[in-house]
Design a protein around this motif. Structure first.
Motif, short mmCIF file in Angstrom:
data_model
loop_
_atom_site.label_atom_id
_atom_site.label_comp_id
_atom_site.label_asym_id
_atom_site.label_seq_id
_atom_site.Cartn_x
_atom_site.Cartn_y
_atom_site.Cartn_z
N VAL A 4 0.80 -1.23 0.10
CA VAL A 4 -0.05 0.08 0.02
C VAL A 4 0.85 1.01 -0.04
N ARG A 5 0.49 2.42 -1.00
CA ARG A 5 1.30 3.50 -1.09
C ARG A 5 0.68 4.61 -0.14
N LEU A 6 1.49 5.32 0.42
CA LEU A 6 1.01 6.28 1.38
C LEU A 6 0.18 7.44 0.75
N ALA A 7 0.41 7.56 -0.74
CA ALA A 7 -0.26 8.69 -1.43
C ALA A 7 -1.63 8.03 -2.01
N SER A 8 -1.93 6.92 -1.96
CA SER A 8 -3.00 6.22 -2.41
C SER A 8 -4.35 6.47 -1.31
N PRO A 9 -5.39 6.41 -1.96
CA PRO A 9 -6.71 6.61 -0.93
C PRO A 9 -6.65 5.60 0.14
N GLN A 10 -6.15 4.39 -0.28
CA GLN A 10 -6.25 3.36 0.84
C GLN A 10 -5.33 3.74 1.88
N GLY A 11 -3.97 4.11 1.38
CA GLY A 11 -3.00 4.54 2.41
C GLY A 11 -3.52 5.66 3.50
N LYS A 12 -4.17 6.58 2.77
CA LYS A 12 -4.80 7.63 3.67
C LYS A 12 -5.74 7.30 4.70
N TRP A 13 -6.49 6.32 4.24
CA TRP A 13 -7.70 5.84 5.11
C TRP A 13 -6.77 5.04 6.16
N ILE A 14 -5.86 4.13 5.87
CA ILE A 14 -5.24 3.15 6.89
C ILE A 14 -4.51 4.42 7.74
N LEU A 15 -3.81 5.40 7.34
CA LEU A 15 -3.22 6.17 8.48
C LEU A 15 -4.33 6.88 9.37
N LEU A 16 -5.54 7.44 8.75
CA LEU A 16 -6.60 7.82 9.62
C LEU A 16 -6.91 7.07 10.73
N THR A 17 -7.40 5.78 10.37
CA THR A 17 -7.90 4.76 11.46
C THR A 17 -7.05 4.46 12.18
N THR A 18 -5.61 4.45 12.02
CA THR A 18 -4.69 4.08 13.02
C THR A 18 -4.38 5.41 14.14
N VAL A 19 -4.30 6.49 13.34
CA VAL A 19 -4.21 7.67 14.04
C VAL A 19 -5.46 7.76 15.23
N LEU A 20 -6.64 7.48 14.80
CA LEU A 20 -7.84 7.62 15.51
C LEU A 20 -7.94 6.59 16.67
N GLY A 21 -7.34 5.46 16.44
CA GLY A 21 -7.30 4.20 17.16
C GLY A 21 -6.38 4.62 18.45
N SER A 22 -5.13 4.98 18.03
CA SER A 22 -3.79 5.42 19.26
C SER A 22 -4.57 6.62 19.70
N SER A 23 -5.07 7.60 19.06
CA SER A 23 -5.62 8.82 20.04
C SER A 23 -6.55 8.62 20.96
N MET A 24 -7.28 7.40 20.78
CA MET A 24 -8.43 7.28 21.72
C MET A 24 -7.74 6.82 23.15
N ALA A 25 -6.68 5.91 23.14
CA ALA A 25 -6.08 5.31 24.13
C ALA A 25 -5.21 6.68 24.69
N MET A 26 -4.58 7.33 23.64
CA MET A 26 -3.60 8.41 24.33
C MET A 26 -4.36 9.49 24.92
N LEU A 27 -5.37 9.98 24.60
CA LEU A 27 -6.26 10.80 24.80
C LEU A 27 -6.71 10.75 26.34
N ASP A 28 -7.11 9.34 26.34
CA ASP A 28 -7.78 9.17 27.84
C ASP A 28 -6.88 8.93 28.82
N SER A 29 -5.60 8.54 28.57
CA SER A 29 -4.41 8.61 29.70
C SER A 29 -4.04 9.99 30.05
N THR A 30 -4.42 11.02 29.08
CA THR A 30 -3.92 12.44 29.50
C THR A 30 -5.09 13.20 30.11
N VAL A 31 -6.10 13.02 29.61
CA VAL A 31 -7.28 14.09 29.74
C VAL A 31 -7.93 13.57 31.33
N VAL A 32 -8.08 12.32 31.77
CA VAL A 32 -8.47 11.95 33.09
C VAL A 32 -8.20 12.62 34.38
#
Length: 491
Positions: A4-32
């Motif tokens: 999968v290439r980063l510039a492809s639509p699939q690559g952008k979707w993969i990047l988005l979902t992994t950022v969203l997933g890691s952000s959930m755990a990271m945000l929760d550990s910092t905002v509580v």
């Protein structure tokens, strides 16, 4: 081979979902932490309940994170990642509607289970999906966006607490999950190494988590002086011994003890324990100090600590490059000492503290110390073992940091003489907070001494972007490298 290439639509979707997933755990550990005073007020919770609100999550996350990586390798990283996201969201919903402190603590423990499933998979999906030519840039973008999430987390948390209420700190995860999970199912290719693994070390994971839970309970409830506390302490130590025995005898352990034959690896993990114990205790108590004693709003308290993360985001790459040239010994000695100075400067933060004159100098000095040590620490961990074990070594280091923070949040109020109702009395809390900062500074000095006397070897250049663009203050970044069926990966 991943293609999968980063510039492809699939690559952008993969990047988005992994950022969203890691952000959930990271945000929760910092905002509580920012929400704790309001949680205590709304649920009529004592200090022990607030400690458990933080520690229940850290307990299950630290105890199960290595096992979560193994599950992804065996059954498919996308599948386990999606399960983790949905689990985390449901547990967050339960946190948000919790009618009392007991339900909130139980839901936080369930959140940690979800975090242990999704956290290793976030970076693992990038490593397993992108073409080798694009992988480094994809990881860099993922890590950078994750760092931005860590930076804005306390600000968003404070705004939610002061606005719609503390429950939205948890409920915010639900729409994030509703976006993340379908994108992952539709756009992320499945990956795994199912045929290459032995049995799961469920017994080892259970004993490790049980040991942490019992010791944590004994520390939090120690002021009661009951027989149950003493029994819990003894049982916790016994479970820890049993964990070591099981890991030594199992043919495929979760944490192979042979990895500690590297003196460098052992030494750097001891430094990690000292540093992240101090940080875990500091960020737990600082958010309370700013609100209870200094009179800051939740938004003001969250924003007050923002410069620390911003400094890490802006300058960690330069620090990593410098450490690659001069070696890790100086950064791992100087960094904790600078952090210790920052924590001692927090002694100036009392009633009606000025942000510019009192709070800002402390958080800036602390941030400079973290910039100095975090990237070199991770690079040294990875350099202390062979490449095939880099993922395992990073996972152990990350789990050690989380366990250190867990124990610190449990032990510091006891060491500082905080009573169950201390956070309701500004004068009492201020006195105890000053004692706690001295303890935190002392732990950092011990870490610096260990680094100075034991760390010697030069690591290779830390070219891994997740090391150099790391923005989390709760744990060192994970390195996504397959290692005997284990893969870790969260920045």
């Amino acid at each position: 081979m991943p293609d999968v290439r980063l510039a492809s639509p699939q690559g952008k979707w993969i990047l988005l979902t992994t950022v969203l997933g890691s952000s959930m755990a990271m945000l929760d550990s910092t905002v509580v932490n920012v929400a704790l005073p309001r949680i205590g007020e709304d649920l009529d919770a004592d200090l022990a309940a607030l400690q458990w609100t933080v520690n229940a999550y850290m307990l299950t996350l630290a105890g199960l994170i290595l096992l979560g990586g193994s599950l992804g390798d065996r059954y498919g990283r996308r599948k386990v990642f999606v399960i983790g996201v949905v689990w985390f969201a449901l547990a967050s919903l339960l946190c948000g509607i919790a009618p009392n402190a007991g339900v909130l603590i139980a839901a936080r423990a369930l959140q940690g289970v979800g975090g242990a499933l999704l956290t290793p998979g976030s970076l693992a999906l990038i490593q397993a999906s992108f073409h080798p030519d694009d992988r480094a840039r994809a990881v860099g973008l993922w890590s950078g966006f994750g760092g931005v999430g860590a930076a804005v987390g306390p600000f968003v948390g404070g705004w939610l607490v002061d606005g719609p209420g503390w429950r939205w700190v948890f409920l915010l995860n639900v729409p994030l999950a509703l976006a993340c999970a379908p994108i992952a199912v539709k756009h992320v290719p499945e990956s795994g190494d199912g045929g290459k693994h032995g049995s799961f070390d469920v017994l080892g994971a259970a004993l490790g988590a049980l040991s942490l839970a019992l010791v944590t309970y004994a520390l939090i409830e120690a002021q009661n002086g009951s027989v149950l506390v003493a029994v819990s302490a003894v049982a916790g130590v016994a479970a820890g011994v049993a964990f070591v025995v099981v890991e030594k005898r199992r043919p495929d352990p979760m944490m192979p003890l042979g990895i500690f034959a590297s003196r460098q690896f052992t030494a750097v993990n001891l430094v990690t324990l000292c540093v992240y114990a101090a940080l875990g205790g500091f960020f737990f108590l600082a958010a309370l100090q700013l609100q209870v004693v200094s009179g800051y709003s939740a938004l003001g308290a969250g924003t007050a600590l923002l410069p620390t993360t911003l400094l890490m985001l802006l300058f960690s790459a330069r620090s990593g490059a410098l450490a690659a040239r001069i070696g890790p010994r100086i950064p791992l000695t100087v960094g904790p000492l600078v952090c210790a100075v920052g924590m001692l400067l927090m002694l100036r933060v009392g009633e009606d503290a000025s942000y510019v004159a009192d709070v800002l100098p402390a958080v800036l000095v602390l941030g400079i110390g973290l910039v100095t040590l975090v990237a070199p620490l991770t690079a040294t961990v990875l350099a202390s073992v062979d490449v095939a074990r880099a993922g395992l070594a990073s996972g152990i280091n990350n789990a050690a940091a989380r366990a250190a923070g867990l124990i610190a949040v449990a032990a510091l109020p006891l060491l500082a003489g905080m009573g169950e109702e201390a956070y309701r009395s500004p004068d009492a809390f201020n006195t105890s907070f000053d004692r706690a900062m001295v303890w935190c500074a002392g732990a950092l000095v011990v870490g610096a001494a260990i680094a100075f006397t034991t760390v010697r070897a030069l690591p290779p250049d830390c070219l891994r972007p997740e090391c150099l663009h790391h923005g989390s203050i709760n744990s060192p970044p994970l390195e996504g490298v397959r290692s005997r069926g284990r893969l870790s990966g969260e920045g």
